[in-house]
Design a protein around this motif. Structure first.
Motif, PDB file in Angstrom:
ATOM      1  N   PRO A 191      15.186  30.697  60.928  1.00 43.28           N
ATOM      2  CA  PRO A 191      14.703  31.276  59.672  1.00 43.28           C
ATOM      3  C   PRO A 191      14.858  32.788  59.602  1.00 43.28           C
ATOM      4  O   PRO A 191      14.719  33.375  58.527  1.00 43.28           O
ATOM      5  N   HIS A 194      20.328  36.197  58.971  1.00 42.90           N
ATOM      6  CA  HIS A 194      20.868  36.522  57.663  1.00 42.90           C
ATOM      7  C   HIS A 194      22.384  36.607  57.726  1.00 42.90           C
ATOM      8  O   HIS A 194      23.019  37.334  56.964  1.00 42.90           O
ATOM      9  N   GLU A 202      17.450  29.168  54.596  1.00 44.72           N
ATOM     10  CA  GLU A 202      17.104  30.467  54.011  1.00 44.72           C
ATOM     11  C   GLU A 202      18.061  30.870  52.898  1.00 44.72           C
ATOM     12  O   GLU A 202      17.670  31.526  51.939  1.00 44.72           O
TER      13      GLU A 202
END
Length: 301
Positions: A191, A194, A202
């Motif tokens: 989680p 990026h 996510e």
């Protein structure tokens, strides 16, 4: 009472995971209540919607949260029955959780972004791979108990033999991994990442903010407690007094959170291309539980 306990534990569950991860990495870490403060902050913020999205994007978080609450109403706790109970309700329970995820996947596609579409595709694939294992597990326990309703389902289960105890341990292991997968945690997802090539869940919720994001995050915390409640019901008897039932539920849920924290601290994430194999391995474990149930009922030979 069961729903109130689930909601209260869901507020402290993510904080314990963060605290365990902080301690194992030698840091003090934030307060156990920090995720609650974050949720309150998000609830006080207004949601913002892109002009390219439709009503589906706005309503998906509400449907996702409502489906999890509805699923929570179907689970008993010891002698305390479920609010909603009927024959075959364990099938409805699985479909409710699937319905919430369906709305989140459709909402990700509704943004028109290829990036979120990629995440939705991965989420749908992983759900499709894990649902057979979860379904076989619950169906095996239903077969073992001779009923298809959660309320009588758990009351009829007794672990009074070595095979039955083995089934209980396997069922706990399987539910734990289904919880990790359904909540997009390590080793199936990260989680905190990026990186667009490795993001799964996510990336689907990147366009959400404020009130809607709070609903999505809280629903995830609630789902964790639902799975710990399933494990709790395997090991408590209806004859337990209320205080002991609650004590066992709280203890197992806290241990569940600590276990998630340790897994995320010491276990590396699967390579994305190996995720499918890791998820499919859960199905033979569920089949093993099924054959164990048949052995106990003397129907295998």
């Amino acid at each position: 009472m069961v729903l109130a306990a689930i909601i209260l534990l869901s507020l402290v569950f993510p904080g314990i995971i963060v605290k365990v991860k902080s301690k194992t990495s030698g840091r003090k870490g934030p307060s156990v209540w920090q995720p609650v403060y974050d949720l309150v902050k998000l609830f006080r913020k207004e949601a913002v919607y892109s002009k390219t999205t439709s009503w589906i994007f706005a309503w998906a978080p509400v449907m996702y949260f409502a489906s999890v609450i509805m699923a929570a109403l179907m689970l008993p706790l010891g002698k305390h029955g479920a609010v909603i109970s009927f024959q075959g309700d364990f099938i409805f329970f699985i479909y409710l959780l699937g319905l919430g995820k369906f709305f989140m996947i459709v909402a990700a596609l509704d943004t028109g972004s290829a990036f979120e579409g990629m995440g939705a595709s991965r989420e749908a694939l992983y759900s499709m791979l894990v649902e057979p294992a979860f379904f076989i597990l619950l169906a095996s326990l239903a077969l073992l108990s001779g009923t298809t309703s959660f309320e009588t389902f758990f009351h009829s289960l007794t672990f009074n033999s070595s095979i039955a105890i083995f089934i209980g341990v396997l069922a706990t292991y399987l539910i734990f991994h289904v919880a990790l997968l359904e909540n997009s945690r390590m080793p199936y997802d990260d989680p905190k990442t990026h990186l667009e090539l490795t993001m799964i869940h996510e990336v689907m919720v990147l366009d959400y903010c404020g009130f809607d994001l709070a609903l999505i995050q809280w629903a995830g915390h609630l789902k964790f407690v639902l799975y710990s409640l399933l494990v709790t019901n395997l090991f408590i008897a209806p004859s337990f007094p209320t205080w002991l039932t609650l004590l066992v539920f709280v203890t197992i849920t806290l241990l569940f959170a600590v276990a998630v924290g340790f897994v995320e601290s010491f276990r590396a994430r699967h390579k994305l291309r190996n995720n499918n194999k890791a998820i499919v391995i859960l199905i033979p474990i569920a089949i093993l539980i099924f054959f164990g149930s048949m052995l106990i009922m003397n129907k295998l030979f």
